[in-house]
Write a protein that holds these residues in place. Structure first.
Motif, PDB file in Angstrom:
ATOM      1  N   GLN A  10       0.826  -1.198   0.000  1.00 51.00           N
ATOM      2  CA  GLN A  10       0.000   0.000   0.000  1.00 51.00           C
ATOM      3  C   GLN A  10       0.868   1.259   0.000  1.00 51.00           C
ATOM      4  N   ASP A  11       1.866   1.278   0.869  1.00 49.47           N
ATOM      5  CA  ASP A  11       2.729   2.456   0.983  1.00 49.47           C
ATOM      6  C   ASP A  11       3.513   2.708  -0.295  1.00 49.47           C
ATOM      7  N   ILE A  12       4.048   1.634  -0.882  1.00 53.62           N
ATOM      8  CA  ILE A  12       4.838   1.790  -2.106  1.00 53.62           C
ATOM      9  C   ILE A  12       3.966   2.312  -3.243  1.00 53.62           C
ATOM     10  N   ILE A  13       2.768   1.720  -3.387  1.00 50.73           N
ATOM     11  CA  ILE A  13       1.856   2.166  -4.442  1.00 50.73           C
ATOM     12  C   ILE A  13       1.475   3.623  -4.238  1.00 50.73           C
ATOM     13  N   GLU A  14       1.214   3.994  -2.989  1.00 51.70           N
ATOM     14  CA  GLU A  14       0.831   5.383  -2.720  1.00 51.70           C
ATOM     15  C   GLU A  14       1.962   6.355  -3.034  1.00 51.70           C
ATOM     16  N   ARG A  15       3.194   5.979  -2.700  1.00 54.89           N
ATOM     17  CA  ARG A  15       4.346   6.847  -2.983  1.00 54.89           C
ATOM     18  C   ARG A  15       4.585   6.972  -4.481  1.00 54.89           C
ATOM     19  N   MET A  16       4.334   5.898  -5.219  1.00 55.05           N
ATOM     20  CA  MET A  16       4.601   5.909  -6.661  1.00 55.05           C
ATOM     21  C   MET A  16       3.473   6.528  -7.467  1.00 55.05           C
ATOM     22  N   THR A  17       2.227   6.365  -7.000  1.00 55.24           N
ATOM     23  CA  THR A  17       1.084   6.754  -7.819  1.00 55.24           C
ATOM     24  C   THR A  17       0.140   7.740  -7.155  1.00 55.24           C
ATOM     25  N   ALA A  18       0.309   7.991  -5.849  1.00 58.29           N
ATOM     26  CA  ALA A  18      -0.629   8.827  -5.072  1.00 58.29           C
ATOM     27  C   ALA A  18      -1.997   8.174  -4.959  1.00 58.29           C
ATOM     28  N   ILE A  19      -2.030   6.855  -5.098  1.00 62.47           N
ATOM     29  CA  ILE A  19      -3.274   6.089  -4.967  1.00 62.47           C
ATOM     30  C   ILE A  19      -3.163   5.191  -3.736  1.00 62.47           C
ATOM     31  N   ARG A  20      -4.149   5.277  -2.856  1.00 68.01           N
ATOM     32  CA  ARG A  20      -4.159   4.475  -1.642  1.00 68.01           C
ATOM     33  C   ARG A  20      -5.352   3.525  -1.658  1.00 68.01           C
ATOM     34  N   ILE A  21      -5.081   2.215  -1.638  1.00 66.61           N
ATOM     35  CA  ILE A  21      -6.142   1.206  -1.567  1.00 66.61           C
ATOM     36  C   ILE A  21      -6.347   0.857  -0.097  1.00 66.61           C
TER      37      ILE A  21
ATOM     38  N   LEU B 135       0.100  14.012  -7.358  1.00 70.13           N
ATOM     39  CA  LEU B 135       1.410  13.381  -7.200  1.00 70.13           C
ATOM     40  C   LEU B 135       2.498  14.447  -7.209  1.00 70.13           C
ATOM     41  N   ASN B 136       2.768  14.991  -6.053  1.00 67.60           N
ATOM     42  CA  ASN B 136       3.893  15.926  -5.898  1.00 67.60           C
ATOM     43  C   ASN B 136       4.285  15.983  -4.431  1.00 67.60           C
ATOM     44  N   THR B 137       5.286  16.781  -4.124  1.00 72.61           N
ATOM     45  CA  THR B 137       5.815  16.804  -2.755  1.00 72.61           C
ATOM     46  C   THR B 137       4.935  17.620  -1.817  1.00 72.61           C
ATOM     47  N   HIS B 138       4.146  18.540  -2.366  1.00 72.53           N
ATOM     48  CA  HIS B 138       3.289  19.382  -1.541  1.00 72.53           C
ATOM     49  C   HIS B 138       1.840  18.989  -1.786  1.00 72.53           C
ATOM     50  N   ILE B 139       1.349  18.072  -0.981  1.00 78.63           N
ATOM     51  CA  ILE B 139       0.007  17.533  -1.172  1.00 78.63           C
ATOM     52  C   ILE B 139      -1.006  18.379  -0.407  1.00 78.63           C
ATOM     53  N   ASP B 140      -1.997  18.854  -1.139  1.00 78.90           N
ATOM     54  CA  ASP B 140      -3.104  19.582  -0.540  1.00 78.90           C
ATOM     55  C   ASP B 140      -4.169  18.569  -0.129  1.00 78.90           C
ATOM     56  N   GLU B 141      -4.478  18.501   1.166  1.00 83.14           N
ATOM     57  CA  GLU B 141      -5.445  17.515   1.660  1.00 83.14           C
ATOM     58  C   GLU B 141      -6.820  17.684   1.020  1.00 83.14           C
ATOM     59  N   ARG B 142      -7.104  18.882   0.507  1.00 83.35           N
ATOM     60  CA  ARG B 142      -8.398  19.081  -0.150  1.00 83.35           C
ATOM     61  C   ARG B 142      -8.436  18.388  -1.508  1.00 83.35           C
ATOM     62  N   ASN B 143      -7.246  18.169  -2.085  1.00 83.65           N
ATOM     63  CA  ASN B 143      -7.168  17.544  -3.414  1.00 83.65           C
ATOM     64  C   ASN B 143      -7.140  16.018  -3.316  1.00 83.65           C
ATOM     65  N   VAL B 144      -8.020  15.477  -2.506  1.00 83.38           N
ATOM     66  CA  VAL B 144      -8.115  14.026  -2.335  1.00 83.38           C
ATOM     67  C   VAL B 144      -9.529  13.598  -2.704  1.00 83.38           C
ATOM     68  N   ILE B 145      -9.636  12.662  -3.623  1.00 80.79           N
ATOM     69  CA  ILE B 145     -10.935  12.123  -4.021  1.00 80.79           C
ATOM     70  C   ILE B 145     -11.054  10.687  -3.513  1.00 80.79           C
ATOM     71  N   ASP B 146     -12.113  10.404  -2.804  1.00 82.31           N
ATOM     72  CA  ASP B 146     -12.375   9.052  -2.298  1.00 82.31           C
ATOM     73  C   ASP B 146     -13.402   8.383  -3.208  1.00 82.31           C
TER      74      ASP B 146
END
Length: 228
Positions: free
Chosen positions: A65-76, A106-117
């Motif tokens: 999960q962590d590796i996929i999230e770091r590589m793709t910004a996708i969290r399962i 997918l960048n170093t400065h992630i805006d928590e508002r820019n998250v789609i569930d």
């Protein structure tokens, strides 16, 4: 005197016979308990080994999960097989394997508002049908068997109650269903997302599994937009 000695001898023999039988029974019971104890110890060892194996699998999944999230910004967050959600199925909910996902830019400065569930439903299980069926059958074997006619009726209902009308034999039909999950989000976050995303991402729609990379890339592009 001889009569008394004879009775004493008889009583002594009787006591020896009774004590011998009791000792024999106790020895048998002790042997049985030792065997049961050995079985319990073996079961405990196997249970510990299975627990360690499951904990290892769980750890590997978390790492993945962590590796996929770091590589793709996708969290399962969770994967639910069909038989696990059968009792709680909503008539309007798509069938198949459900993946609960969060995706952001997918960048170093992630805006928590820019998250789609959202949830992805693998309507045709994308080739995992045999394995899912095996796990389902194993799960049914551990519970009380239901009536065959009732089971067949449920199977027919599950086949017919597909609101998206997905046909397994049609190669052009969607086999992955996208469902947005924004119920828990603050309305300000949803307003922010509406400035970033096209309206299509706020409705349920179907896609083909071989187009998922385009879907992720498109969603990523919109989430990475800057909103003033």
């Amino acid at each position: 005197m001889n009569s008394f000695a004879e009775r004493e001898s008889e009583l002594s023999e009787l006591l020896n016979s009774v004590s011998g039988k009791l000792i024999s029974e106790l020895q048998k019971e002790n042997l049985r308990l030792n065997q049961e104890n050995a079985k319990l110890r073996l079961s405990l060892i196997n249970a510990k080994a299975n627990l360690a194996k499951k904990e290892t699998i769980s750890l590997k999944f978390v790492i993945m999960q962590d590796i996929i999230e770091r590589m793709t910004a996708i969290r399962i967050h969770r994967i639910t097989l069909p038989y696990e959600r059968m009792e709680f199925d909503d008539d309007d909910e798509p069938k198949g394997v459900r993946l609960e996902i969060s995706q952001t830019m997918l960048n170093t400065h992630i805006d928590e508002r820019n998250v789609i569930d959202y949830s992805l439903y693998l309507a045709k299980a994308c080739g995992y049908e045999a394995e899912i069926k095996k796990y389902h059958e194993n799960n049914e074997n551990d519970s009380i068997d239901s009536d065959d006619d009732e089971t067949e009726e449920k199977k027919d209902d599950n086949t017919n109650e597909n609101s998206l009308n997905i046909k397994n034999n049609d190669e052009n039909s969607p086999d992955v269903i996208y469902v947005p999950c924004l119920q828990q989000r603050h309305f300000k976050d949803i307003e922010h997302l509406r400035k970033l995303l096209p309206d299509i991402f706020f409705d349920m729609f179907g896609i083909q599994h071989n187009k998922l990379s385009l879907f992720y890339a498109s969603l990523q592009k919109y989430l990475s937009k800057q909103v003033t």
